[in-house]
Scaffold this active site. Structure first.
Site, PDB file in Angstrom:
ATOM      1  N   THR A  87       0.824  -1.209   0.000  1.00 29.21           N
ATOM      2  CA  THR A  87       0.000   0.000   0.000  1.00 29.21           C
ATOM      3  C   THR A  87       0.858   1.258   0.000  1.00 29.21           C
ATOM      4  O   THR A  87       0.506   2.264  -0.599  1.00 29.21           O
ATOM      5  CB  THR A  87      -0.931  -0.004   1.229  1.00 29.21           C
ATOM      6  OG1 THR A  87      -1.686  -1.215   1.197  1.00 29.21           O
ATOM      7  CG2 THR A  87      -1.878   1.165   1.218  1.00 29.21           C
ATOM      8  N   THR A 164       1.672  -4.425   4.331  1.00 33.70           N
ATOM      9  CA  THR A 164       1.469  -4.688   5.759  1.00 33.70           C
ATOM     10  C   THR A 164       1.122  -6.136   6.083  1.00 33.70           C
ATOM     11  O   THR A 164       1.481  -6.628   7.148  1.00 33.70           O
ATOM     12  CB  THR A 164       0.300  -3.833   6.315  1.00 33.70           C
ATOM     13  OG1 THR A 164      -0.879  -4.149   5.581  1.00 33.70           O
ATOM     14  CG2 THR A 164       0.600  -2.368   6.235  1.00 33.70           C
ATOM     15  N   ASP A 165       0.414  -6.810   5.164  1.00 33.57           N
ATOM     16  CA  ASP A 165      -0.251  -8.067   5.555  1.00 33.57           C
ATOM     17  C   ASP A 165       0.716  -9.077   6.169  1.00 33.57           C
ATOM     18  O   ASP A 165       0.438  -9.657   7.203  1.00 33.57           O
ATOM     19  CB  ASP A 165      -0.959  -8.692   4.352  1.00 33.57           C
ATOM     20  CG  ASP A 165      -2.165  -7.862   3.929  1.00 33.57           C
ATOM     21  OD1 ASP A 165      -2.476  -6.877   4.627  1.00 33.57           O
ATOM     22  OD2 ASP A 165      -2.784  -8.197   2.909  1.00 33.57           O
ATOM     23  N   LYS A 242       0.561  -8.109  13.073  1.00 33.60           N
ATOM     24  CA  LYS A 242      -0.499  -7.246  12.536  1.00 33.60           C
ATOM     25  C   LYS A 242      -1.804  -7.613  13.235  1.00 33.60           C
ATOM     26  O   LYS A 242      -2.243  -8.761  13.182  1.00 33.60           O
ATOM     27  CB  LYS A 242      -0.629  -7.427  11.018  1.00 33.60           C
ATOM     28  CG  LYS A 242      -1.606  -6.415  10.404  1.00 33.60           C
ATOM     29  CD  LYS A 242      -1.692  -6.447   8.885  1.00 33.60           C
ATOM     30  CE  LYS A 242      -2.664  -5.357   8.422  1.00 33.60           C
ATOM     31  NZ  LYS A 242      -2.976  -5.415   6.985  1.00 33.60           N
TER      32      LYS A 242
END
Lengths: 420, 420
Positions: A87, A164-165, A242
């Site tokens: 992202t 991020t995942d 996360k």
């Protein structure tokens, strides 16, 4: 229209009924929304209709979209940037409403403050991927890029921008693949794409630049401490997960504390750290990719262990129940004999906590002691995700004693201080 | 020895160098530790050597170990207790150092305050199991026991004592199996066995009694709000997860808020609730046990779907990456074709967030939209554990439209208010 009085880049003060905002105007794709970059690094969107008055404080000295110039200021440290996708490398696709990949210039333009903190002297793109598509070969490439850059006297630190995942998996992987780390590695991200008013990229990049120029030679995930968009944390690469689909403070340190708190002005050190040195960074890149993560839940079929065995898997991280138990009473779902058999067949099976937080202890219940007798390795407070990466790395070394290595605290994956 | 001046049950004031404690003395198995039950319901252990002075305030009016008498006080509501096993039904086995099962009397004696709150008019033990050994047949028995008890005009509410590990699964199961709930059901637990000075059972039982006599006709998990041992939360049965191996406040409400805050004096209502009524409670006990929970992680093999298909599984909850993606770039680990094929073969596959907190949204990234095209059902903010139970329950009803039912908000498993 009041907003016609200024151009993108201008420093302005905007009065609305409820509040006064000061910041640099950003380019806007909407005629109804004014985007402003605040001093905190946070971008806000203000509806045109709410604006009472606009005061121009300073005309822009910059061109609207500056080319990235890799200049050097002798007083500042030199930082290399590795861009991998995600992202933080994306902007809104106005056709689909989704996001598409963007380039290094756009990333740097979102946080021009970085130039006051360090010289970005190199930008590398070893690959462009969303993090959920990364695997061992990508971690290997990243580690090799870090080695080359950090063993160069001209580079003082690294910022890696990343999706991020599965970012916490990469943070773990670099923590194990890299030995004798000599300079800071900041892994950073954004949860909102960088062309959105609500992007969290700017502060994360600014704090990452602060981290990369610090004396902390650790792999850290640098990101929002909370939703205020004022402070970031440098989180230890092996103790972070996360924990939210969309919040900017999605990454949480688990069963440990952050290394430092960072804002655009300063770094507040919160624990002992491995310091910057002239050491030569080395790599230890061996990895067994046939490792799996299995969660136990009511009715979960222990035959899953047979599946992984047949598929040639060498190791399994088993997210056990509570403080260290598995179901045993129902003959069909009795995990003990299956675990024992798999271990006897040469599989390495380790236990982690599915509660995420806290530490396993096989000595509380007889069920825990029965489980321990199977030969399973209790990984105390190690995160399941970190454990999976560490197991792959340990099993990549055929000559190592797997149990001994899994229990050795190699990169602060165990928090030996906490007993909670 | 100063402590010889009082007996178990006596109200005493104990002065130590650092603090003064007042409470009822408990039986102690150690000659060096004095156990005291404080007014808050919390039990503490004080080392004999630290005690400066002991003052007897009131001699015990009770026998040391009272038999449970199921008396009725006309002014109080009548509560039935269902004991199922777990740490709250366990005490230390002095031989092994582990814990062993105990009986109803011991549970009630740990929190005699309950008698001031309600009449415990019935105690049932449908089975004695640690929660990690429970499955559908146990949830069925529990639901049937609740039906019988709550459709009896003489019973005003239920307290179920239960192991912690899979307690949130039971809370979910009862939320779906029971229809038209007419009275409160409190599920409670302890993280430390009830003969330990640090047991959390007393406060949890006291607050459960308050809840069971309230007008809230919801399945709630009642337990510590924090580590203070002063306040409990009543947490919605479908929105709660065990988040720590050992802390007393291990259960956290996820992507929602608690129903109420409870202490020994009062209940503070925090949201709208389904109220006590004269409705007849009904059961809807159909359940497909062939459902699985699968987490996606780097390198996870999508062939796992074939395994579950071959084993005759009818549905899968897939914990996807981030806000709603799966790996696709590496041909070996491309989940999209595998998911599509399994769905075409009749499997129901639903997506939940592996971040635990937050809501899925397939419309942010093209990867999310590609995943949605496979026919997978995005379960927004539903917890994976709740989703697994709900999927089993929905698939137990052969005539239902599975997708429609999975997306219907049946027992507040979706938090429709929150958009975060």
């Amino acid at each position: 229209m009041k907003t016609k009085t200024f151009q993108p880049g201008d420093l302005v003060k905007i009065h609305t009924k409820s509040k006064t905002w000061e910041g640099h105007a950003l380019e806007s794709h909407s005629s109804e929304i004014i985007f402003l970059k605040l001093k905190s690094g946070y971008n806000i969107g203000i509806r045109e209709g709410e604006i009472l008055d606009v005061k121009l404080i300073e005309k822009s000295k910059e061109t609207k979209k500056e080319k990235v110039e890799l200049k050097k200021d002798g007083k500042l440290r030199n930082v290399a940037m590795i861009i991998t996708g995600g992202t933080i490398s994306s902007r809104l696709d106005s056709k689909t409403g989704g996001v598409i990949s963007t380039d290094a210039e756009e990333i740097l333009n979102i946080a021009p403050e970085i130039k006051e903190i360090c010289n970005i002297t190199k930008i590398e793109k070893p690959f462009m991927k969303f993090s959920e598509d990364m695997s061992f070969s990508d971690w290997k490439k990243l580690a090799e890029t870090c080695e080359r850059l950090l063993n160069d006297d001209e580079i003082d630190g690294i910022i890696i921008t990343h999706g991020t995942d599965f970012l916490h998996y990469t943070a773990s992987a670099l923590s194990f693949l890299i030995k004798n780390l000599n300079k800071p590695i900041a892994l950073t991200y954004s949860q909102r794409s960088i062309d959105r008013a609500s992007t969290d990229a700017a502060l994360n990049l600014i704090c990452s630049a602060k981290y990369a120029t610090s004396d902390i030679a650790e792999v850290a995930l640098v990101g929002h401490k909370n939703t205020d968009d004022e402070i970031c944390l440098a989180m230890p690469g092996t103790k972070v997960r996360k924990m939210h689909t969309s919040r900017r403070d999605t990454f949480k340190v688990v069963s440990d504390g952050p290394i430092a708190e960072i804002n655009s002005d300063k770094i507040k050190i919160l624990k002992t750290f491995n310091a910057r040195s002239k050491n030569k960074l080395e790599l230890d890149i061996k990895f067994e990719e046939k490792v799996a993560l299995v969660q136990i839940y009511p009715g979960q079929n222990p035959a899953i262990l047979d599946f992984y065995e047949k598929e040639g898997y060498k190791g399994i991280i088993l997210e056990v129940a509570g403080i260290g138990q598995v179901p045993t009473q129902d003959a069909k779902f009795n995990w003990l004999p299956k675990i024992k058999k798999a271990i006897q067949n040469g599989m390495i099976i380790c236990a982690t906590a599915q509660t995420i937080y806290g530490r396993l202890n096989p000595n509380i219940y007889s069920a825990g002691r029965d489980l321990e007798k199977t030969g399973i390795i209790f990984l105390e407070d190690m995160l399941s995700e970190t454990a999976l990466i560490k197991l792959g790395w340990v099993l990549g070394h055929k000559k190592w004693d797997a149990k001994e290595k899994m229990l050795e605290n190699i990169s602060n994956e165990f928090n030996k201080k906490s007993l909670s």
